[in-house]
Design a protein around this motif. Structure first.
Motif, PDB file in Angstrom:
ATOM      1  N   LYS A   1      -0.736   0.130   1.790  1.00  0.00           N
ATOM      2  CA  LYS A   1       0.174  -1.224   2.099  1.00  0.00           C
ATOM      3  C   LYS A   1      -0.734  -2.528   1.412  1.00  0.00           C
ATOM      4  O   LYS A   1      -0.018  -3.756   1.218  1.00  0.00           O
ATOM      5  CB  LYS A   1       0.780  -1.356   3.262  1.00  0.00           C
ATOM      6  CG  LYS A   1       1.527  -0.104   3.608  1.00  0.00           C
ATOM      7  CD  LYS A   1       2.086  -0.396   5.136  1.00  0.00           C
ATOM      8  CE  LYS A   1       0.777  -0.192   6.114  1.00  0.00           C
ATOM      9  NZ  LYS A   1       1.535  -0.491   7.679  1.00  0.00           N
TER      10      LYS A   1
ATOM     11  N   CYS B   1      -0.198  -2.586  -2.517  1.00  0.00           N
ATOM     12  CA  CYS B   1       1.267  -2.635  -2.948  1.00  0.00           C
ATOM     13  C   CYS B   1       1.871  -4.264  -3.016  1.00  0.00           C
ATOM     14  O   CYS B   1       1.729  -4.695  -2.034  1.00  0.00           O
ATOM     15  CB  CYS B   1       2.060  -1.718  -2.058  1.00  0.00           C
ATOM     16  SG  CYS B   1       1.767  -0.113  -2.132  1.00  0.00           S
TER      17      CYS B   1
ATOM     18  N   TRP C   1      -1.674   4.133  -4.123  1.00  0.00           N
ATOM     19  CA  TRP C   1      -1.679   4.997  -2.977  1.00  0.00           C
ATOM     20  C   TRP C   1      -3.203   5.739  -2.959  1.00  0.00           C
ATOM     21  O   TRP C   1      -3.986   5.581  -3.893  1.00  0.00           O
ATOM     22  CB  TRP C   1      -0.668   6.160  -3.072  1.00  0.00           C
ATOM     23  CG  TRP C   1      -0.693   6.894  -4.283  1.00  0.00           C
ATOM     24  CD1 TRP C   1      -1.469   8.261  -4.638  1.00  0.00           C
ATOM     25  CD2 TRP C   1       0.045   6.494  -5.351  1.00  0.00           C
ATOM     26  NE1 TRP C   1      -0.879   8.314  -5.850  1.00  0.00           N
ATOM     27  CE2 TRP C   1      -0.014   7.537  -6.350  1.00  0.00           C
ATOM     28  CE3 TRP C   1       0.928   5.319  -5.797  1.00  0.00           C
ATOM     29  CZ2 TRP C   1       0.434   7.208  -7.769  1.00  0.00           C
ATOM     30  CZ3 TRP C   1       1.550   5.227  -6.936  1.00  0.00           C
ATOM     31  CH2 TRP C   1       1.110   6.483  -7.995  1.00  0.00           C
TER      32      TRP C   1
ATOM     33  N   ILE D   1       7.689   3.753   1.560  1.00  0.00           N
ATOM     34  CA  ILE D   1       7.370   2.182   1.847  1.00  0.00           C
ATOM     35  C   ILE D   1       8.728   1.545   1.209  1.00  0.00           C
ATOM     36  O   ILE D   1       9.284   1.849   0.192  1.00  0.00           O
ATOM     37  CB  ILE D   1       6.044   1.882   1.139  1.00  0.00           C
ATOM     38  CG1 ILE D   1       5.790   0.662   1.517  1.00  0.00           C
ATOM     39  CG2 ILE D   1       6.057   2.060  -0.387  1.00  0.00           C
ATOM     40  CD1 ILE D   1       4.361   0.080   1.039  1.00  0.00           C
TER      41      ILE D   1
ATOM     42  N   LEU E   1       9.749  -1.988  -0.243  1.00  0.00           N
ATOM     43  CA  LEU E   1       9.423  -3.024  -0.713  1.00  0.00           C
ATOM     44  C   LEU E   1      10.530  -4.019  -1.263  1.00  0.00           C
ATOM     45  O   LEU E   1      11.551  -3.600  -1.480  1.00  0.00           O
ATOM     46  CB  LEU E   1       8.394  -3.152  -1.996  1.00  0.00           C
ATOM     47  CG  LEU E   1       6.931  -2.405  -1.492  1.00  0.00           C
ATOM     48  CD1 LEU E   1       6.323  -2.114  -2.762  1.00  0.00           C
ATOM     49  CD2 LEU E   1       5.938  -3.465  -0.491  1.00  0.00           C
TER      50      LEU E   1
ATOM     51  N   GLU F   1       7.074  -6.739   2.729  1.00  0.00           N
ATOM     52  CA  GLU F   1       7.142  -5.210   2.781  1.00  0.00           C
ATOM     53  C   GLU F   1       7.308  -4.700   4.182  1.00  0.00           C
ATOM     54  O   GLU F   1       7.335  -5.600   5.138  1.00  0.00           O
ATOM     55  CB  GLU F   1       5.900  -4.506   2.198  1.00  0.00           C
ATOM     56  CG  GLU F   1       4.714  -4.972   2.924  1.00  0.00           C
ATOM     57  CD  GLU F   1       3.406  -4.164   2.533  1.00  0.00           C
ATOM     58  OE1 GLU F   1       2.463  -4.038   3.220  1.00  0.00           O
ATOM     59  OE2 GLU F   1       3.340  -4.314   1.170  1.00  0.00           O
TER      60      GLU F   1
ATOM     61  N   ASN G   1       6.926  -0.856   6.100  1.00  0.00           N
ATOM     62  CA  ASN G   1       6.476   0.628   5.785  1.00  0.00           C
ATOM     63  C   ASN G   1       7.313   1.648   6.697  1.00  0.00           C
ATOM     64  O   ASN G   1       7.355   1.212   7.737  1.00  0.00           O
ATOM     65  CB  ASN G   1       5.128   0.871   6.206  1.00  0.00           C
ATOM     66  CG  ASN G   1       4.562   2.030   5.778  1.00  0.00           C
ATOM     67  OD1 ASN G   1       4.633   2.518   4.468  1.00  0.00           O
ATOM     68  ND2 ASN G   1       4.074   2.776   6.725  1.00  0.00           N
TER      69      ASN G   1
END
Length: 286
Positions: free
Chosen positions: A179, A182, A193, A267, A269, A280, A282
């Motif tokens: 996270k 990203c 990832w 996730i 976004l 974001e 999650n």
């Protein structure tokens, strides 16, 4: 007959177990290990036994795999899947029994007044012995075991000597979005990832990335989804709509050796209206 024991002696014994052997920290560690194991991928590992006695060509991994009977191997994969499910269920049962047993011991320890004859040392020792056995069994079950072959996986081959093989379950750690890396712009998303507890990227890994609008406003938007195969640990996705939430998932691409893999990380976004900024949220899926 079993004699009643001094309550203070029994309490001392219980306190030693709860503070030295079966501590809350240990149970929490066991719980985290079980949670991680639920997210792992399980694969069949083919092990050749005493390959030095066979021809060089037959000893190679590719040759051994080509000799395996596919239908028999598929049956072993089903057996491996069942074994993983039994393993996870047993670990959950053992952990639950350990937690309840420690709570029972703590309840005995917390009593302000012990009724005479209410507690016997033999019964307490038996309970403690059972809990320590369960703790040892929990650690043993954490390690994947061999798969026992009921039939030969390799058909008889007249042209060469047939190698002996064993099958075992191997574990691969779960795939999770990073996270912190990203990011989103107005029309694109950059995804990163990693593999849990893996310091370096494993070559040859294949991943599947899926994405869709998280809150579609029309039927056409609800059908806007895509799937991308990726051999790296990052991916840029372009041509997205600004100021919209997108849900992304990542998982390993199943190979013919995989027997169990339920975990999918996700996730959400949001693309932004300008060219700078990101937000974001999650979520995780099982």
């Amino acid at each position: 007959m079993e004699n009643n024991d001094d309550p203070s002696k029994i309490q001392h014994h219980i306190r030693h177990i709860l503070t030295k052997r079966l501590t809350p920290a240990l149970l929490q560690t066991y719980n985290k290990k079980l949670e991680l194991l639920r997210m792992c991928s399980f694969y069949i590992k083919v092990i050749q036994v005493d390959h030095s006695q066979y021809d060089h060509n037959c000893a190679s991994s590719s040759t051994v795999m080509s000799l395996i009977d596919i239908q028999r191997f598929q049956r072993m994969k089903k057996l491996g899947n069942s074994q993983v499910k039994i393993q996870l269920a047993l670990l959950e049962e053992l952990l639950d029994s350990l937690s309840r047993g420690c709570e029972e011991l703590q309840a005995i320890l917390d009593r302000e007044r012990l009724d005479e004859g209410a507690i016997k040392e033999g019964a307490i020792k038996e309970k403690i012995f059972k809990l320590l056995q369960e703790a040892a069994e929990f650690k043993d079950v954490l390690v994947p075991s061999r798969l026992h072959l009921k039939h030969h996986l390799i058909s008889e081959v007249s042209s060469t000597r047939v190698p002996q093989i064993q099958l075992a379950l191997s574990i691969r750690m779960p795939v999770r979005f990073d996270k912190t890396k990203c990011a989103a712009s107005s029309d694109s998303i950059i995804l990163h990832w990693d593999i849990t507890e893996q310091e370096q990227h494993e070559p040859g890994e294949q991943f599947k990335i899926c994405y869709k609008l998280f809150h579609p406003t029309t039927e056409a938007e609800g059908n806007l989804m895509a799937q991308i195969a990726c051999a790296s640990y990052c991916l840029r996705i372009d041509n997205l709509m600004p100021d919209r939430f997108y849900e992304f998932t990542v998982q390993r691409v199943d190979s013919w050796l995989s027997v169990y893999s339920l975990w999918i990380d996700a996730i959400i976004l949001k693309t932004v209206s300008g060219t700078i900024g990101s937000s974001e949220e999650n979520t995780e899926k099982n």
